[in-house]
Design a protein around this motif. Structure first.
Motif, short mmCIF file in Angstrom:
data_model
loop_
_atom_site.label_atom_id
_atom_site.label_comp_id
_atom_site.label_asym_id
_atom_site.label_seq_id
_atom_site.Cartn_x
_atom_site.Cartn_y
_atom_site.Cartn_z
N VAL A 140 2.54 1.58 -3.49
CA VAL A 140 1.57 1.97 -4.52
C VAL A 140 1.16 3.42 -4.37
O VAL A 140 1.01 4.15 -5.36
N ALA A 141 0.99 3.88 -3.15
CA ALA A 141 0.63 5.28 -2.92
C ALA A 141 1.73 6.20 -3.45
O ALA A 141 1.45 7.24 -4.07
N TYR A 142 2.98 5.83 -3.20
CA TYR A 142 4.09 6.64 -3.70
C TYR A 142 4.18 6.57 -5.22
O TYR A 142 4.47 7.57 -5.89
N TRP A 143 3.93 5.39 -5.80
CA TRP A 143 3.94 5.23 -7.25
C TRP A 143 2.91 6.15 -7.91
O TRP A 143 3.17 6.78 -8.93
N ALA A 144 1.75 6.25 -7.27
CA ALA A 144 0.67 7.06 -7.84
C ALA A 144 0.92 8.55 -7.70
O ALA A 144 0.62 9.33 -8.63
N ASP A 145 1.48 8.99 -6.58
CA ASP A 145 1.46 10.43 -6.30
C ASP A 145 2.81 11.01 -5.87
O ASP A 145 2.86 12.20 -5.52
N GLY A 146 3.86 10.23 -5.91
CA GLY A 146 5.16 10.77 -5.52
C GLY A 146 6.28 10.45 -6.48
O GLY A 146 7.22 11.23 -6.65
N PHE A 147 6.19 9.31 -7.16
CA PHE A 147 7.26 8.83 -8.02
C PHE A 147 7.34 9.68 -9.29
O PHE A 147 6.35 9.89 -9.98
N ASP A 148 8.54 10.15 -9.61
CA ASP A 148 8.76 11.01 -10.77
C ASP A 148 9.30 10.17 -11.93
O ASP A 148 10.51 10.11 -12.17
N PRO A 185 -1.40 -2.58 -12.02
CA PRO A 185 -0.04 -2.24 -11.60
C PRO A 185 0.24 -2.65 -10.16
O PRO A 185 1.39 -3.00 -9.84
N ALA A 186 -0.77 -2.64 -9.30
CA ALA A 186 -0.56 -3.11 -7.92
C ALA A 186 -0.25 -4.60 -7.91
O ALA A 186 0.62 -5.07 -7.15
N GLY A 187 -0.94 -5.36 -8.76
CA GLY A 187 -0.64 -6.78 -8.87
C GLY A 187 0.76 -7.03 -9.39
O GLY A 187 1.48 -7.91 -8.90
N LEU A 188 1.15 -6.25 -10.40
CA LEU A 188 2.51 -6.36 -10.93
C LEU A 188 3.54 -6.07 -9.85
O LEU A 188 4.53 -6.78 -9.70
N ALA A 189 3.29 -5.04 -9.07
CA ALA A 189 4.21 -4.68 -7.98
C ALA A 189 4.32 -5.81 -6.97
O ALA A 189 5.41 -6.15 -6.50
N ARG A 211 0.83 -1.21 0.00
CA ARG A 211 0.00 0.00 0.00
C ARG A 211 0.86 1.26 0.00
O ARG A 211 0.60 2.22 -0.73
N GLU A 212 1.89 1.24 0.80
CA GLU A 212 2.81 2.38 0.88
C GLU A 212 3.50 2.60 -0.46
O GLU A 212 3.63 3.75 -0.94
#
Length: 391
Positions: free
Chosen positions: A54-62, A261-265, A51-52
């Protein structure tokens, strides 16, 4: 019809803003499963950590910044065997002696990403505190169905066929003789390069020997070999479910992994943690940005299914091929955090072993986890074979 040799063309990937926004929306809309309390990583990927991430992937990862960093590598594509092959080709910087061309083979679940940290250490050792005479010309191809190489429309290629493509690629680049190194499936490919092109491969370096296959009398094995085979069977029983799926029904898993993408992760990050020298904390070996760069490469290239199908192809390689002896001088660096590490007695059964080392740190992804140690291993191993390049 032209008989001209294939010509590599410069390549840079550019992700459309709409594709990036689609990824972010999918991540935000993840439909999470339940998880037993205190399950942690015992049942697979830790849901709290995922969860942590995925949240960063969605809204923090550049991703644009990471894509720009990858674009600074000298990357190309070339048609080989009916497929477009993507590769890094980085030439030696200010060498002071014979330059050894080196083809590096990646495995699963990765791509040329595995070697992004180590390329400058190998091409420009003098800038990193090492001997400039140890400079390599480095070639890092994506296997068919991985990264930015084409996905085969028919059956996946096995490691023998990929080794043939890499021999052709090195010829296209003007290298009549070269070294080969790799880990995971890349170890397998490097082995077949040595077996099928011994007149061109001056030496081969590997970080593992693959999953053991032995059909003889166990009484003929040394005690440490029997123990290793037992350990490998035990590892397969507790950790090998992913490989069984890849070998048998990869398309079933690919549907969900290519859509979520969460499943892939979840599928990949568990392996990054389990196979690295991280003592249970995956971010000791990889930062979130590094993990997500690997995942985002898989996502935007749509290669999770095609990468898994290679396991099925390799499972069909005849035992007679697996038993062939490598006579090309071979070295192994057995990193402490890797999986089912073989004893030297096993390596010497089918390989002309001239060097085995056990570095102090690192795991299955040693070139990424410990690039300085890995680079020094390659420099030291290949040093005696550089003279072959001047003949």
């Amino acid at each position: 019809m032209s008989d001209d040799p294939p010509r590599p063309e410069p390549f840079t990937s550019r992700t459309a803003p709409a594709a990036l926004e689609d990824l972010r929306q999918r991540l935000r809309a993840t439909r999470w499963p339940d998880s037993p309390e205190e399950a942690g990583w015992s049942l697979g990927t830790d849901l709290d950590y995922l969860r942590e991430l995925v949240a960063y992937w969605a809204d923090g990862f550049d991703w644009p910044a990471q894509e720009a960093a990858l674009a600074r590598l000298p990357r190309f594509r070339v048609p080989l065997g009916g497929l477009g092959i993507h590769f890094v080709h980085a030439r030696a910087v200010a060498p002071t002696g014979p330059v050894l061309p080196l083809v590096l083979g990646h495995g699963w679940p990765d791509s040329f990403w595995r070697y992004t940290k180590v390329v400058p250490l190998l091409t420009d050792p003098g800038a990193h505190g090492a001997d400039p005479a140890d400079a390599f010309d480095v070639v890092v191809p994506d296997m068919p169905g991985y990264g930015f190489s084409d996905r085969p429309t028919g059956a996946a290629l096995d490691s023998i066929a990929v080794a043939g493509l890499w021999a052709e690629l090195m010829g296209v680049l003007g290298y009549s003789r070269f070294g080969a190194a790799g880990g995971d499936i890349g170890s397998h490919v490097s082995r077949y390069l040595a077996l099928d092109h011994p007149d061109r491969v001056v030496a081969v370096h590997r970080t593992d020997a693959g999953v053991p296959v032995f059909t003889g009398d166990p009484a003929d094995l040394a005690p440490e070999e029997r123990a290793w085979l037992d350990d490998a069977v035990a590892w397969g029983g507790t950790e090998g479910a992913y490989a069984a799926m890849h070998r048998t029904k990869p398309q079933t898993a690919a549907v969900g992994l290519n859509d979520s993408p969460a499943g892939l992760a979840a599928w990949i990050v568990e392996k990054l943690r389990a196979w690295s020298d991280c003592d249970g904390d995956v971010e000791r070996s990889f930062t979130k940005d590094e993990i997500l760069t690997n995942l985002t490469l898989y996502w935007f290239t749509g290669t999770i299914g095609s990468s898994m199908r290679m396991y099925r192809a390799n499972a069909a390689i005849p035992l007679t091929q697996l038993a062939r002896r490598v006579e090309v001088p071979s070295g192994f660096a057995l990193f402490p955090g890797d999986i089912v590490r073989p004893p030297r007695a096993w390596l010497e059964r089918t390989t002309n072993v001239v060097r085995v080392t056990e570095p102090a740190r690192g795991g299955h992804f040693a070139a990424f986890e410990e690039p300085e140690l890995y680079a020094e291993e390659l420099r030291a191993f290949f040093r005696p074979y550089r003279a072959a390049m001047s003949r």
